[in-house]
Structure formats: C-alpha cells, structure tokens
Design an enzyme around this catalytic site. Structure first.
Site, PDB file in Angstrom:
ATOM      1  N   TYR A  35       1.859  29.580   1.791  1.00 27.19           N
ATOM      2  CA  TYR A  35       3.038  30.412   2.013  1.00 27.19           C
ATOM      3  C   TYR A  35       3.654  30.003   3.347  1.00 27.19           C
ATOM      4  CZ  TYR A  35       5.611  34.901   2.162  1.00 27.19           C
ATOM      5  OH  TYR A  35       6.566  35.886   2.192  1.00 27.19           O
ATOM      6  N   GLN A  68       6.276  30.292   5.809  1.00 25.93           N
ATOM      7  CA  GLN A  68       7.401  31.075   6.325  1.00 25.93           C
ATOM      8  C   GLN A  68       7.644  30.824   7.806  1.00 25.93           C
ATOM      9  OE1 GLN A  68       7.829  35.359   5.209  1.00 25.93           O
ATOM     10  NE2 GLN A  68       7.955  35.689   7.414  1.00 25.93           N
ATOM     11  N   GLN A  87     -22.547  56.169  26.317  1.00 28.73           N
ATOM     12  CA  GLN A  87     -22.564  55.237  25.181  1.00 28.73           C
ATOM     13  C   GLN A  87     -21.991  55.941  23.948  1.00 28.73           C
ATOM     14  OE1 GLN A  87     -23.664  52.137  25.666  1.00 28.73           O
ATOM     15  NE2 GLN A  87     -24.286  51.247  23.717  1.00 28.73           N
ATOM     16  N   GLY A 130     -25.238  42.271  27.627  1.00 29.60           N
ATOM     17  CA  GLY A 130     -25.190  40.817  27.694  1.00 29.60           C
ATOM     18  C   GLY A 130     -25.387  40.142  26.349  1.00 29.60           C
ATOM     19  N   THR A 173      -1.128  40.377  14.858  1.00 30.78           N
ATOM     20  CA  THR A 173       0.103  39.588  14.965  1.00 30.78           C
ATOM     21  C   THR A 173       0.673  39.245  13.592  1.00 30.78           C
ATOM     22  OG1 THR A 173      -0.890  38.639  16.958  1.00 30.78           O
ATOM     23  CG2 THR A 173       1.100  37.589  16.124  1.00 30.78           C
ATOM     24  N   GLU A 214       1.662  39.264   9.552  1.00 32.74           N
ATOM     25  CA  GLU A 214       2.252  40.295   8.682  1.00 32.74           C
ATOM     26  C   GLU A 214       2.955  41.394   9.473  1.00 32.74           C
ATOM     27  OE1 GLU A 214       2.558  40.485   5.315  1.00 32.74           O
ATOM     28  OE2 GLU A 214       1.945  38.390   5.466  1.00 32.74           O
TER      29      GLU A 214
END
Lengths: 670, 670
Positions: free
Chosen positions: B139, B141, B334, B405, B426, B428
């Site tokens: 696709y 675009q 936590q 860590g 980012t 769609e």
C-alpha cells in the site's frame, strides 16, 4: 532529484530571525570561553577522524560493533598520547567519541574507587598501572538478584588467616555479578564489592581489587567465570559495551587488595575502622550524580536540536493557494511539546553547573570535618539525578515522535539516542528509589523544624514554612507570571504544602515506616515538587548574574518562564489542590505560555545552534546543520545491507515458490 | 547454581491468592469462548513449531532477520493450507507469529484497498490473484516529504488518451514513496496513491494498481527504482519488515488499473464520479483504527504481564531479621505505576470490543445510505486510536523501567516490544493530528447544539450540557468514588466544560481557523478528556452486562475504578480548574485509590494469567509463567555471539598492545 548534491543552508532564514548573539550563547551553554574552546576543538578532531565513524553503527552485528569499539578505544588512547592532551582535554575527547566502551568504567569508576577508598599505599601501587592502562579495571557491584539494595549483595570475601588471603566466592546464582560495564570481555581487573567475613563475623559490604584475566593472554584466571550478559535495547546503542556476568569459585586474593582507607582487616583477622569519615563515600556519590545531570542536559539538548531543526524543515498541511505547506514548528501544538523541552535542556545545564559548585563546596567542608550540609547535598543530587534523567528519557522519545515517521529511522539518530540514554533512569540509583530518599530527607527536615534546626541550602525555604502555608498568589494579569518572585513563591508554597501534608499524614500512623510506606505515592510527588523547585530557582539565580551578549539574557529569561510555567501547567492539580493558585491564575499562566511560545519561535533554531554540536556528533539525517534533510535521508537508505542486492536473499526459497503456487502439492490443487 | 533445571512454579503462592475464576476471566478477555478457543489453539500451534522460533531475533543481522521473516511467512502460508484453516483462524495464526512481514500489508491493506475501492470487475480480476498469493501487494501512500497530509502527495498519474494508459511519475525527490511495508523487497504489486491528471486537470489523490517487479525473476520493472529505507528502532523489532522507497520514471499502466469504484476516467479521458458514496472510505478507516485499538490492548497487556510477574519474583530491600527481601510488587509506588496500566489494558480491551460493534453499526447504516453517525464514529475511532496507542507506548516503556536494570536486556522482551510498537503512534494518522480532528468534531458538536441538532453516540452527553456546566460533585466519602454514576458525571462535566470553554475562546476570534490554531493546545487537552470519558463509560457499560464466573465481575469493578480514579488523579488540574470537583474530593479519590491498589494486589498475577499468553509469545526471561527468572536470564546471556569465544575478537589488535604499552613508540617512552 536536482536537490542531491546542492550545498546551501536550508535553515538560513531561520538563523536570520534570531534575536540574540549566538556566539555569546555558545559561551553560556559551554559554561565559559575556556570550556567552549576545548569542547569545540576536541569535537572537531574526533569528527574529522575516520576511525571514529559512527553512521554505520546500527548496521553492525554485535561482534563487529564490539570489535569496532575496541578499535576506537585504542585509537583514542593513541591520539590522546600523540596530541599530548591534558586530563581535561582527554576527557572531552573521549566523550566526543560518543560510544559506550570499557574506558568509561575504567576512568569513571575503577580509578575513582581506588582513589576514594584505597589507602595511600594502595593508590601508589595501583593508580600508576591504571593510569597507563597497564591494567583495565571495572566496577563490579550489582548482582543478578541485587541492584538498588547494596546491603543485600551476596558475594563473600572471607579472610583466611592461614594464608593471609581473602577468599572471594559466589555462593548462589543470584550472587553472580551482573551488569558491570567493561567486565564481560575487556577488563583485566575489577573492584569487587562483597560481604567481608572475618572470624566468622559478617562486616557488611566492602571493596576488593581482584584480577580477573591473565595479563599475558587475557584468559580468565582459575575460579573465575566471566562473560557478556547479552544484547541490550537498541541497534548499536549500548551494545558496544560488554556489560558482564562474573562468578567466583573460591578465588584467593592477598589481604592488601581489600580497599582499606575506611576500614581494615589486620594480619590476624581483626576488623578495624579508621578515623577517615565514612561520609566521604557520599562525596563521591555527589560527584557522580552531578556528572549525570550534566549528561542529561547534553542528551536532551541533542534530541531537541534534531527535532527543532527538522520541525523547521518539515512542512505539512496549511498550503494556501498552492504555496508551500506550513513549517511544522509553526504549529502551536508542536511548540507546546517542543519548547518546554528546549527550556528544560537549558534549565538542566544551569542546575548541573550549580551542582559542580555544590560538589566543590561539599568537598571543602568534608576536608574540614563539616558534615552539616551533606544530607541536604546528598538529597539534592539524588533528586536532581532522578528528575533530569526521567525528563530526558521521556523527552528524547517525545522529540522522536515530534519528528513523525522519519524519527523512527535509525538514521534520524533519535532511536539510538533514546536506547543508549534510558539506562540513566536505573543506574547509579533507580529514579524511584532516589525520590523516596529525597522524601525521607524532606520528612526529617520538617520534623526537625520544631526542634529549631534551621534547614540549609535547597531546603532553606522550609524556614519560611509558616508564611508559605498561608501566602496567596498575587497574579492578576498574565504578565504577573513573568515575575521571578511570583514564580518562586508559587513553587515554594506548592512544595512546602505537599511535603508538610505528607508529614502530617505519616505522623498519624503509629509506626513511622508503615506511614512512610502507606503515603509513599504522595511522598514521591512531593519530592518531585521539591526537585522542580530547585531547578526553577537555580535558573532564576543564573539570570541574576551578569550575562554578556546581545539579547542573550532576554532570551534566557523567556526560556526560564517557559520552563516554570509549562511545569506549572503540567502540575496544575498540585498548585490548585494545595490552594497555591486559583483556577483564574492557572488560566492566566496558560495565556502567558502561549505568548512565550511565540517569543521562542524565531529564536528556536539559533537556540539549538548554541549547543555547538557537530553533524558528526548529532549523527542525524534530520538534525543536520544545513537542514538538507531529504537527500540525506534518501542516500542513507541505500546503505542498508538489505540493498546490497536488488532481489533479496531468500527470494528463491521463500517468495518464488509462493508466487508460482508451489508451496505444497496440496496447495497447488486448491 | 542449584536452581538451574529446577521445575517448579515460583508464582504458585501468587496464584493461590487470586479471588476470582481465572478460566472465566480468560473468556472475558478473549471476548467469547469461541475466540478463546481459536486464539489458544493457534497460539499453541505456532509456539510449538521450531520454524517460528524468535528468541534469537535480537542477535540476527538485518539480512538474516529479513530472510528469516520470509521463511516464516512461507512456512505460515504452507501450514495455513495444510491445516485447512478458516480465514478467522488464519488471521489469528499469523498474528501469533508476532513478526512484522509483508503479509501484514498484503492482507491488511492491499486486499482491503481493492475490495473497498475496486469495481466489481476489478475485484474479480485481482482478488483471486491476491488471495492465492500469486501476487504480493503493498500500500504505497506516504512519500518522503508527505505523511499526514494525503492531499499534499506529489506523485502524478497522468492519463494518456493516445495509449489509454496512465503515466505514473515521481516528479521530485520528496515525491518518492517512502515507508510502505513490504515494498522494499517483497511486493510484486502496489496500490499507489497519486494525483490524477487528465486533460490537464488535477483531480486529486486516487489509487492505482501498479506492478513493480517481474513475476518471473522479481527484478524491478523498467522505470521503477525500489529499495529498503534502512534500519529502524530496535534490534529485531520492525527490521524484519522491508519498509520501502519507490520512484517512478514515467511508468505506464493500463487505464483499468485505476481503482474506479468511486470515480472513473473514461476512454476519452473524462473524469466521472459514481454514485457510490465517498463516505465508504471513512468506513474503512473506522475498521482499521478499530483493529489498532485492539492491538493496543494486546501490546499493553503483554508488557504488563511481564512486569507484574517479574515484580512478584523480584525482591529488593525490606528484609527483616535476615529473612527474604520484600517482593517489589508490594511497594505502593510500584503498584501506583503498574496497576493503572493493568487496568488500562482491560479498559482498552473493552472499548476495542465496543468499537467492533460500532464498525458493524456504521457499515449497516452506510449500506442504508444513513451517514448521520459517521462524523461521530470517525471522531471516536480517531480519538481512541490516538489515546490508546499513546498510553500503550508510554506504558510499555514504563513497564520496562518497572523491571529495573534487567528490563534493559533484550531477553526481557520489553525493549523489542517497545520498539516494534511505537510506530502505532504515527501510522494510520499521527496521534496529535487525530486529536485535532476530534477537537474539530467537538467544536462542531457544540456549535450545532444551538441549531437544535441533537448530538449522537459518544457525544450525546453534550445534550445535557446545561446540567453538566453547573452540576456539582456529590462525593463526601472515599467510597462515594466507587459509584459509576458519580465517576461518569465527573468525567462528562470535565470534558463538556473543557470543550465549551475552548469553543467560547475560539468563537471570540474573527477568523475561525486562527482561533482554532491559537487555542489548539487547549483543544487537544479537551479532546483527550473526551476520549478518556469514552473509555471510562464503555468500561462501566461492560460491567452493566451479565459477566459469569466467580469473582470476575467484582475484580473488574475494582479495575474500572482504578482506571477512572488514576486518570482523575493524573488530570486533577482539569477537574479542579473546571470546578468539577473540589480539593477535598480529589484527596478522597487518592484515598480510595490506595485502597483499590490493595485490592488489586492479590489478584495481580491471576489478572495477567487471564491474558492467556504463552511463554513463546511473551518471549521474555522476566515474564515467564513459572517465574523462574534468574536461571533463565543467566542461560540467555551465554547465547550472545560475543560469548562464542572467551577472549574477544579484537583483543590482539586493540587490547593487548595497550596493556603491553606498545601503542606508539612515544607512548612507550612516557
């Protein structure tokens, strides 16, 4: 395709808009003309040396990456000697190379540990070897099962009076040393932290110099199992470093390899504590964390530099009558995310500069046996370490998102910058643990107010607690928010009220530790408020100094306001719920912020130029000085190994059979 | 080392604590017994097949990684045929493989584009080829210079009436197609979006089927330049995908390869628009974004599963009388970071389920030419796409940090999960652009209130705007915050007040667009408030249904309250500044949250077990079902290529000369 090869400054228009003297701002950012000159000179030497090439890092395999970092380290050492660099220059030279490798730990942890914890005799023996790189050392503290809680380490160092030796041993899997940089493959020696046991008694954690590998052929010594702990976040990133695993099977070292400045074991196994104050250890922590704050401003400014330049080049939407689209940096929503980070980079720079002074001050006091400011200095550096590294991690990723899709490419420089930076939130004190330490300090400060102990340094505003608990904000117009005294009082009142509310809640519980635990979420938020106040106040103090250069101070004043008011906006809940400001004043702060963003806009590119980063250092297709983004992105793409052949490896085995419907006999019949 | 090889459930104690029926919760999470059965069966087939191995991904070079993904894709296709899987099963099978590769785009974008935009004739020609994989499609675009603004695309498709062909051309470097997945190396065809030009007139962006590569030898056809755009974030992550660059040099295609369902070009070059409503395109968008919301809940739940299990295994500090240290999950700090994410995973699951219904509803209406709900549905999916992907990206990284860590090691699974997930913010529709679209819809909704248009669906609360502008929150005790009606009204009032305040500000400016731009920061915040309300309300609606299973509904009620109140806490500023709640009520909400965390605690491990993820799927040393973390971490480390040899490659060239002081002749003299 005409654009390829053109040499022009696509950001020239932006640079013309600047309302301040960029060369003067460069001096402010660097700290002094002297710093700027050295940093600039070292950066250029490194940038022009092909051995230090780094644009291919993301494409190298782990082995190639590691070997290449060894090559760079050796070349750096050679160049440092050839160029007869001073210690200051050598340090800047190394950091310009911008690649994690064993020298970071050798110079940054191994040598300082011997300096700080070794006796004069030990220093005389080991420092010359280390300084000539006749041995390579690392710092082996954390274990597979033990990170933040140093007192929980399991490795043992048992004194054997018969042979006058310590027996270093890993009793469990979870006691394996785990994470030390430079340990996995490069180091010949380590400062190993272990539980000292003598005469059957456990005296807690002490440091020992242990040789790990033969100086002849680099093979591990008997009883030592050592290796790399495997791939870490990011393509290149921290994978150039050999973070290691280490196990001891009853390894013997001479008694004089225990670091004995603060405590000793005698020939007959007696444990003695010298009169050297233990607090010296905290002095070292203040030093290390101060450098972490400096590094935060460097990493954040680097990401912001890339995002500001690219946002000025990138155009999207807003085309009128077929003209060019709008520069992305002109969108308010882009500004509201980018400019607070730009302001934070400067804010962290200045608070880092102040921390350097604090370290000097603490050191002088320690030498005079004055420990009075140590708890405050310790809390302050722990808190600022936490605050600045958290904001920087999130900020780098935010900058990456602000670069849209292209920020996801390694060639943008941002993914690697993020991946190499984020461990800063965990190492040298987990950020959340740090904030709890700050909270403890703040509770103590409040409880000692009653007993007449005046709070010192960054906690001295608690001396005005009575006023801060009932003062009301005087803001009536948006411009009132530009007054430093107004900002300062709002931040002081917010922090004081949050801390004191916590103190009251905790004091209601019968057992202090239970109260601390029950209200720890609120305590952490109060600690953040305190740390933000420190950064705001140091930025304001900086601006009370004389700052030369046309428009420099004015521009920094705008950034200072952006920093403070964007924080105020983000934490409006704190300010409103403590009654420090009212909703109308919050709304005026937003109004002022919008106006400040418009003032930052013409100066944005010049403000990131002032960081004085070379294109080599940024290593970003999007952040180039000349803004020539698209041809660079395009050229970088073709260098990927996947483009070595037009038809990819695997086509004949795995694509063609599908297209030709030859996957299975049954498939052909479908 | 005794622990290695032990087979026991280190989390058995945690599982015994659960207060609800895990097998019933699995059905709730999956959506139905049917879904659970298929998902579970497909996941197990994939997990047990050595070809789909993925624990070595982070160690492969780009070329190896890509070739391996081709292998997996071919094997998957073979297995799907052999096992005679239904379309539903095949889709779950593919997603269980958990590796980005060209089939994602072929099935997810190429085939749907032809279905949605092709005429019946075109579908009849192309769909059978695509469905048998005789062609592979992508696709195409976005372009190098054009992402969010589709109308800005530069590629041209000029009709040549002489030959009855379109000439596809890339007039500039910035018009190069850039990013399409599957394009770089795998696809034979693409749906290419280009400006349709006929008779000298530009008719805007249309889709065209273009063959890119020979079906015989896979070489690019004449006039086509195609390649991979280079390394992306993360070690393995999305680097198994060949996101590509594509340039056309006057490439000719037959006229009938323009997708002509909505508009046509006739033999003589006339441009016609059919009576098929253009709004159908929005229907497709609703579909795609709905799947993105589902994927968000999957990715977030996966990270939360790892973090919850590891936090239950990991112990740090709090040892009393030499006993074991405290489980990290017992720390309130936590819990306050982890449990809201756990609740969000469930919240996103339910809102995603509801979006499936919305898509069906919209489709049925479109078929009946009823477009009345389309703007609302479009805004709703755009907003939820933005909200859920942003929270999920940040949430995965937060889970990584919550693992300390060890979360930084690739073997934890979290770095790769983050790197492969973040582009969702980012693609769609950039998340910020999406929120601005929601904001536009909200402004229109408010302005049409006056004209008597009743707002529909998720915007219908604006019908009660008058009440919401002046209502006051009734909370007097912490328990009042458990009432769904109280929560709902607070969230509705907050959103309504923020949106209406923006509308007032915007209406004061003379030009609407300028006002929109000036207040876009506030508008985005209002849009977020609106979207959060949708998620909260759909969670509450879900709990009004009958939910079988011992303790299941009660546990979900706790999670729903955690979700809503943790949002309320995070955005206290919004609620206070709009006067929706007062500071005392904000404080009661925090009190209730603390109590809710304590209620989640015993159920935490069971709540992540309910996701029913295999160890294969999690691919995490820290998130294993049996909690046997440390031996697994230890064993994984030794598999790194750097551990192939004890003495590293590069020792003789780059380490030994330093140690032996043979760097330069001058160095030897120092």
């Amino acid at each position: 395709m005409a654009e390829i090869g053109e040499v022009m400054d696509h950001l020239a228009d932006e640079r013309r808009k600047a309302e301040f003297d960029v060369s003067a701002m460069k001096v402010v950012w660097a700290g002094s003309r002297h710093e700027l000159e050295i940093t600039d000179r070292m950066a250029r030497i490194v940038a022009s040396d092909p051995v230090f090439r780094k644009d291919n890092r993301a494409m190298l395999s782990r082995k190639e990456l590691f070997k290449n970092s060894l090559k760079k380290a050796a070349h750096a050492w050679r160049r440092i000697i050839e160029l007869r660099l001073t210690e200051e220059e050598a340090s800047k030279f190394r950091s310009s190379i911008d690649e994690a490798c064993y020298p970071d730990l050798h110079w940054g942890m191994f040598v300082p540990a011997i300096k700080g914890q070794g006796t004069d005799e030990q220093q005389k023996k080991w420092l010359p070897l280390a300084k000539k790189l006749q041995i390579i050392g690392c710092y082996a503290q954390t274990e597979l099962g033990h990170g933040s809680n140093v007192q929980g380490l399991e490795t043992t160092a048992t004194f054997d009076p018969e042979t006058d030796e310590f027996v270093i041993h890993s009793p469990t899997l979870s006691s394996s040393k785990w994470w030390p940089g430079g340990l996995g493959k490069a180091s010949t020696h380590a400062v190993v932290y272990a539980r000292l046991i003598t005469n059957g008694e456990d005296h807690g954690i002490h440091g020992f110099i242990v040789q790990l590998r033969s100086l002849d052929d680099h093979s591990p010594l008997p009883g030592i199992t050592v290796g790399d702990i495997g791939a870490k976040f990011g393509n290149g990133a921290y994978n150039s470093m050999d973070n290691g695993v280490l196990q001891f099977d009853h390894v013997r070292i001479p008694r004089d390899q225990m670091l004995m400045r603060i405590s000793q074991v005698t020939r007959d196994g007696k444990y003695l504590v010298s009169d050297v104050p233990r607090q010296l250890v905290y002095g070292t922590m203040v030093f290390v964390r101060q450098t972490i704050v400096q590094d935060a401003s460097t990493a954040l400014s680097r990401a912001v530099c890339i995002a500001v330049r690219y946002s000025s080049v990138r155009r999207q939407f807003g085309s009128q009558n077929g003209g060019p689209e709008s520069q992305v940096i002109d969108y308010k929503t882009q500004q509201s995310r980018l400019f607070p980070l730009l302001a934070s980079a400067y804010a962290f720079r200045f608070v880092g500069e102040w921390l350097k002074w604090l370290y000097t001050d603490v050191t002088q006091r320690l030498q005079a046996n004055d420990f009075s400011t140590l708890p405050e200095a310790h809390a302050c550096t722990a808190g600022l370490k936490s605050l600045t590294t958290s904001v920087t991690s999130d900020g780098i990723e935010e900058c990456r998102k602000l670069c849209g899709g292209h920020g996801y490419l390694c060639s943008s420089g941002l993914p690697e910058l993020f991946a190499v930076y984020v461990p800063a939130c965990t190492y040298e004190g987990d950020n959340n643990v740090m904030l709890l330490q700050v909270a403890r300090f703040l509770l103590k400060t409040v409880s000692s107010l009653a007993s007449g102990h005046p709070p010192v340094g960054t906690a001295s505003y608690f001396g005005r607690a009575e006023h801060l608990m009932q003062c009301s904000c005087e803001v009536r117009t948006a411009d009132d928010w530009l007054k430093p005294s107004v900002i300062l009082e709002a931040f002081e009142a917010r922090a004081a009220r949050m801390v004191i509310a916590c103190a009251k809640n905790v004091s209601k519980t019968s057992v202090l530790e239970e109260g601390f635990s029950e209200f720890s979420i609120d305590l952490v938020e109060a600690a953040v408020a305190h740390c933000q106040l420190i950064v705001v106040s140091k930025f304001i103090e900086k601006l009370q100094q004389d700052i030369p250069g046309n428009g420099v101070k004015e521009t920094l004043q705008v950034l200072c306001s952006v920093y403070a008011l964007s924080l105020l906006h983000k934490h409006t809940g704190d300010f409103l719920s403590t009654g420090c400001i009212n909703p109308k004043q919050a709304s005026l702060a937003n109004e002022q912020l919008r106006s400040l963003y418009a003032q930052v806009r013409p100066n944005a590119v010049a403000l990131v130029d002032s960081f004085n980063y070379t294109d080599y250092y940024l290593n970003s297709t999007l952040g180039r000085y000349d803004g020539n983004v698209y041809p660079t992105l395009y050229e970088a793409a073709w260098k990927d190994p996947l483009n070595d052949s037009v038809v990819p490896d695997g086509y004949h085995e795995y694509i063609r059979p599908l297209l030709k419907q030859q996957v299975t006999s049954r498939a052909a019949r479908l």
